[in-house]
Structure formats: C-alpha cells, structure tokens
Write a protein that holds these residues in place. Structure first.
Motif, PDB file in Angstrom:
ATOM      1  N   CYS A 186      23.088   8.064   1.710  1.00  0.00           N
ATOM      2  CA  CYS A 186      21.800   7.616   1.185  1.00  0.00           C
ATOM      3  C   CYS A 186      20.800   7.468   2.321  1.00  0.00           C
ATOM      4  O   CYS A 186      21.145   7.057   3.426  1.00  0.00           O
ATOM      5  N   ARG A 187      19.544   7.790   2.031  1.00  0.00           N
ATOM      6  CA  ARG A 187      18.495   7.696   3.043  1.00  0.00           C
ATOM      7  C   ARG A 187      17.741   6.382   2.917  1.00  0.00           C
ATOM      8  O   ARG A 187      17.717   5.743   1.858  1.00  0.00           O
ATOM      9  N   ALA A 188      17.084   6.017   4.001  1.00  0.00           N
ATOM     10  CA  ALA A 188      16.242   4.826   4.037  1.00  0.00           C
ATOM     11  C   ALA A 188      15.097   5.082   5.006  1.00  0.00           C
ATOM     12  O   ALA A 188      15.161   5.985   5.846  1.00  0.00           O
ATOM     13  N   VAL A 189      14.045   4.295   4.874  1.00  0.00           N
ATOM     14  CA  VAL A 189      12.892   4.393   5.766  1.00  0.00           C
ATOM     15  C   VAL A 189      13.010   3.310   6.829  1.00  0.00           C
ATOM     16  O   VAL A 189      13.252   2.141   6.503  1.00  0.00           O
ATOM     17  N   MET A 190      12.847   3.688   8.062  1.00  0.00           N
ATOM     18  CA  MET A 190      12.926   2.719   9.159  1.00  0.00           C
ATOM     19  C   MET A 190      11.677   1.847   9.161  1.00  0.00           C
ATOM     20  O   MET A 190      10.551   2.364   9.159  1.00  0.00           O
ATOM     21  N   GLY A 191      11.867   0.519   9.168  1.00  0.00           N
ATOM     22  CA  GLY A 191      10.735  -0.386   9.278  1.00  0.00           C
ATOM     23  C   GLY A 191      10.586  -1.315   8.084  1.00  0.00           C
ATOM     24  O   GLY A 191      11.356  -1.272   7.120  1.00  0.00           O
ATOM     25  N   VAL A 192       9.544  -2.145   8.163  1.00  0.00           N
ATOM     26  CA  VAL A 192       9.245  -3.172   7.166  1.00  0.00           C
ATOM     27  C   VAL A 192       8.113  -2.682   6.277  1.00  0.00           C
ATOM     28  O   VAL A 192       7.168  -2.050   6.758  1.00  0.00           O
ATOM     29  N   VAL A 193       8.199  -2.963   4.980  1.00  0.00           N
ATOM     30  CA  VAL A 193       7.147  -2.555   4.062  1.00  0.00           C
ATOM     31  C   VAL A 193       5.854  -3.293   4.414  1.00  0.00           C
ATOM     32  O   VAL A 193       5.852  -4.483   4.720  1.00  0.00           O
ATOM     33  N   ALA A 194       4.730  -2.581   4.402  1.00  0.00           N
ATOM     34  CA  ALA A 194       3.436  -3.163   4.768  1.00  0.00           C
ATOM     35  C   ALA A 194       2.959  -4.133   3.688  1.00  0.00           C
ATOM     36  O   ALA A 194       3.464  -4.152   2.571  1.00  0.00           O
ATOM     37  N   GLY A 195       1.955  -4.927   4.038  1.00  0.00           N
ATOM     38  CA  GLY A 195       1.351  -5.862   3.080  1.00  0.00           C
ATOM     39  C   GLY A 195       2.076  -7.172   2.981  1.00  0.00           C
ATOM     40  O   GLY A 195       2.023  -7.833   1.936  1.00  0.00           O
ATOM     41  N   GLY A 196       2.755  -7.596   4.064  1.00  0.00           N
ATOM     42  CA  GLY A 196       3.575  -8.798   3.998  1.00  0.00           C
ATOM     43  C   GLY A 196       2.796 -10.087   3.843  1.00  0.00           C
ATOM     44  O   GLY A 196       3.294 -11.034   3.252  1.00  0.00           O
ATOM     45  N   GLY A 197       1.561 -10.165   4.350  1.00  0.00           N
ATOM     46  CA  GLY A 197       0.802 -11.410   4.262  1.00  0.00           C
ATOM     47  C   GLY A 197      -0.029 -11.548   3.006  1.00  0.00           C
ATOM     48  O   GLY A 197      -0.867 -12.448   2.910  1.00  0.00           O
ATOM     49  N   ALA A 212      16.704   9.946  18.318  1.00  0.00           N
ATOM     50  CA  ALA A 212      16.774   8.575  17.807  1.00  0.00           C
ATOM     51  C   ALA A 212      15.633   8.317  16.833  1.00  0.00           C
ATOM     52  O   ALA A 212      14.481   8.669  17.107  1.00  0.00           O
ATOM     53  N   PRO A 213      15.899   7.719  15.675  1.00  0.00           N
ATOM     54  CA  PRO A 213      14.833   7.478  14.692  1.00  0.00           C
ATOM     55  C   PRO A 213      13.872   6.398  15.168  1.00  0.00           C
ATOM     56  O   PRO A 213      14.233   5.490  15.915  1.00  0.00           O
ATOM     57  N   LYS A 214      12.615   6.507  14.714  1.00  0.00           N
ATOM     58  CA  LYS A 214      11.595   5.514  15.031  1.00  0.00           C
ATOM     59  C   LYS A 214      11.012   4.965  13.729  1.00  0.00           C
ATOM     60  O   LYS A 214      11.411   5.365  12.631  1.00  0.00           O
ATOM     61  N   GLN A 215      10.060   4.037  13.862  1.00  0.00           N
ATOM     62  CA  GLN A 215       9.466   3.400  12.692  1.00  0.00           C
ATOM     63  C   GLN A 215       8.812   4.434  11.774  1.00  0.00           C
ATOM     64  O   GLN A 215       8.054   5.288  12.228  1.00  0.00           O
ATOM     65  N   GLY A 216       9.120   4.368  10.490  1.00  0.00           N
ATOM     66  CA  GLY A 216       8.538   5.267   9.518  1.00  0.00           C
ATOM     67  C   GLY A 216       9.365   6.490   9.213  1.00  0.00           C
ATOM     68  O   GLY A 216       9.090   7.188   8.237  1.00  0.00           O
ATOM     69  N   PRO A 235       0.832  -1.209   0.000  1.00  0.00           N
ATOM     70  CA  PRO A 235       0.000   0.000   0.000  1.00  0.00           C
ATOM     71  C   PRO A 235       0.862   1.253   0.000  1.00  0.00           C
ATOM     72  O   PRO A 235       2.055   1.216   0.328  1.00  0.00           O
ATOM     73  N   LEU A 236       0.260   2.371  -0.377  1.00  0.00           N
ATOM     74  CA  LEU A 236       0.943   3.664  -0.395  1.00  0.00           C
ATOM     75  C   LEU A 236       0.367   4.567   0.689  1.00  0.00           C
ATOM     76  O   LEU A 236      -0.819   4.480   1.022  1.00  0.00           O
ATOM     77  N   ILE A 253       4.673   1.736   5.604  1.00  0.00           N
ATOM     78  CA  ILE A 253       5.434   0.887   6.511  1.00  0.00           C
ATOM     79  C   ILE A 253       4.464   0.234   7.497  1.00  0.00           C
ATOM     80  O   ILE A 253       3.427   0.802   7.833  1.00  0.00           O
ATOM     81  N   GLU A 254       4.794  -0.976   7.938  1.00  0.00           N
ATOM     82  CA  GLU A 254       3.960  -1.654   8.934  1.00  0.00           C
ATOM     83  C   GLU A 254       3.837  -0.789  10.188  1.00  0.00           C
ATOM     84  O   GLU A 254       4.839  -0.281  10.709  1.00  0.00           O
ATOM     85  N   GLY A 255       2.609  -0.625  10.668  1.00  0.00           N
ATOM     86  CA  GLY A 255       2.355   0.195  11.843  1.00  0.00           C
ATOM     87  C   GLY A 255       2.018   1.629  11.527  1.00  0.00           C
ATOM     88  O   GLY A 255       1.649   2.391  12.419  1.00  0.00           O
ATOM     89  N   LEU A 256       2.134   2.023  10.245  1.00  0.00           N
ATOM     90  CA  LEU A 256       1.807   3.390   9.845  1.00  0.00           C
ATOM     91  C   LEU A 256       0.315   3.491   9.585  1.00  0.00           C
ATOM     92  O   LEU A 256      -0.264   2.648   8.909  1.00  0.00           O
TER      93      LEU A 256
END
Length: 200
Positions: free
Chosen positions: A114-125, A49-53, A14-15, A33-36
């Motif tokens: 380079c930047r990155a987003v903290m966390g796992v991409v949503a829609g894993g199941g 400190a960075p957090k999820q998302g 999802p977006l 991201i999962e949890g967003l």
C-alpha cells in the motif's frame, strides 16, 4: 508538479492540483501536504530516499516517519488519515505489513504494497481560528448539512420538548432513555452504557 492549491467546500484540508511532466493535460487532485506549494514537485515511487510530499509504498518508509493519505488496499487511492493536520506514524514493519500508529492512538496493520504520502496533511490550525460572528458558524454548519443554532430542550415549552417547561430550567427526571423508546420521547442520552460520575 503542483499547479495550484485550492479549497473545496465541505473539506477542511486544501487540495493540490497536480499535472504530469510528460503530459501537461493529465491532471488530478490530491490532499495537500504541509510545505507543498505551487511549483513543488511530487514524485511517485522515487528511487532515492523519499521526501515530503512523495507517494511511496509503505515498504520504503523508514520507521518513525509521518505519513498521510494511506491506502487500505493496494491501489484504492488512499483511504486513511486525510483530515487537516492529521498524520500516522510508521512504528514498525513485519514481513508482510507495516504497523501504523493512527491519530486515534490505535495501531493498524496495512500491507507493505500500500502507498502513502510522506508528511502531514495541511490545514492543521483550522479549528483554532475563532469564528468571530454568528454568520460564519451559520454557513459552516449549513454546508455540512447540520442544524445550527440548536436550542436546548430545557429552554422550550412542554409542548415542544420532553425536557421543556417547569419553574426553572431543569430536566427534572433522568435524561437517559432506552433504545426502544418511542419517537418523541427519545431525547437525551439514548441507550447510555452508564450514568453518573465515573468512580476511579
């Protein structure tokens, strides 16, 4: 701030529709991201400190953290690890780059800027859900421009496929063909590196 979570056809993940706090008319999409959820806050280059998302440079990501939407070059918007349920693990840092353990289990070096987003991409199941009926599979492959259903060559007549015909369903000849085989005969395992049962 996250305004909405939407689905885009042809994409598994999802977006998230984001808007700038200072300018509500400035909106853009990112891979969720999962949890967003709607109303969540996404920070870019936070001081603490960075957090999820959060979107942070790889130089600020601690070892062992899971990241996604990783930039390959600074400022390209994120090219790596964007599929649903995927993530890369920051396994270490060098003076100039970060070591990422990719979903393919290979290690990749990416510049620290380079930047990155903290966390796992949503829609894993998503891939685990059953299709339940043929119409779901039909529309799934249609929007991805793939042929479905696919009929086996051995089930066809000899005029329709090189594997067709015979008294029973059998290819009756090796199914490996050379790379320079002419069209019409190039079916089966094209330019296979090896054949047979692998010996351990």
């Amino acid at each position: 701030m996250v305004r909405d979570i939407i689905h885009e056809p042809g994409r598994g993940a999802p977006l998230a529709l984001l808007s700038d706090k200072s300018d509500q008319n400035k909106r853009f999409y990112v891979v969720a991201i999962e949890g967003l959820g709607v109303g969540s806050t996404v920070r870019v280059d936070p001081d603490d400190a960075p957090k999820q998302g959060d979107v942070v440079p790889l130089s600020k990501v601690p070892d062992g953290e899971r990241v996604s939407s990783v930039e390959l070059r600074p400022g390209d918007g994120g090219k790596l690890v964007k599929a649903s349920g995927e993530y890369a693990i920051v396994s270490g840092h060098t003076p100039t780059s970060a070591l990422l353990l990719m979903p393919s289990k290979k290690t990749k070096e990416v510049p620290l800027s380079c930047r990155a987003v903290m966390g796992v991409v949503a829609g894993g199941g998503r891939a685990m859900a059953p299709m339940l009926k043929a119409g779901v599979a039909y529309h799934l492959y249609k929007r991805k421009a793939r042929k479905w259903p696919q009929v086996r060559g051995v089930a066809m007549n000899p005029v329709s496929h090189p594997h067709g015909g015979g008294g029973h369903q059998s290819v009756s000849r090796p199914s490996t063909v050379a790379r320079n085989t002419p069209p019409g005969r190039k079916v089966g395992h094209v330019a296979a590196r090896r054949t047979g049962i692998r010996k351990r």
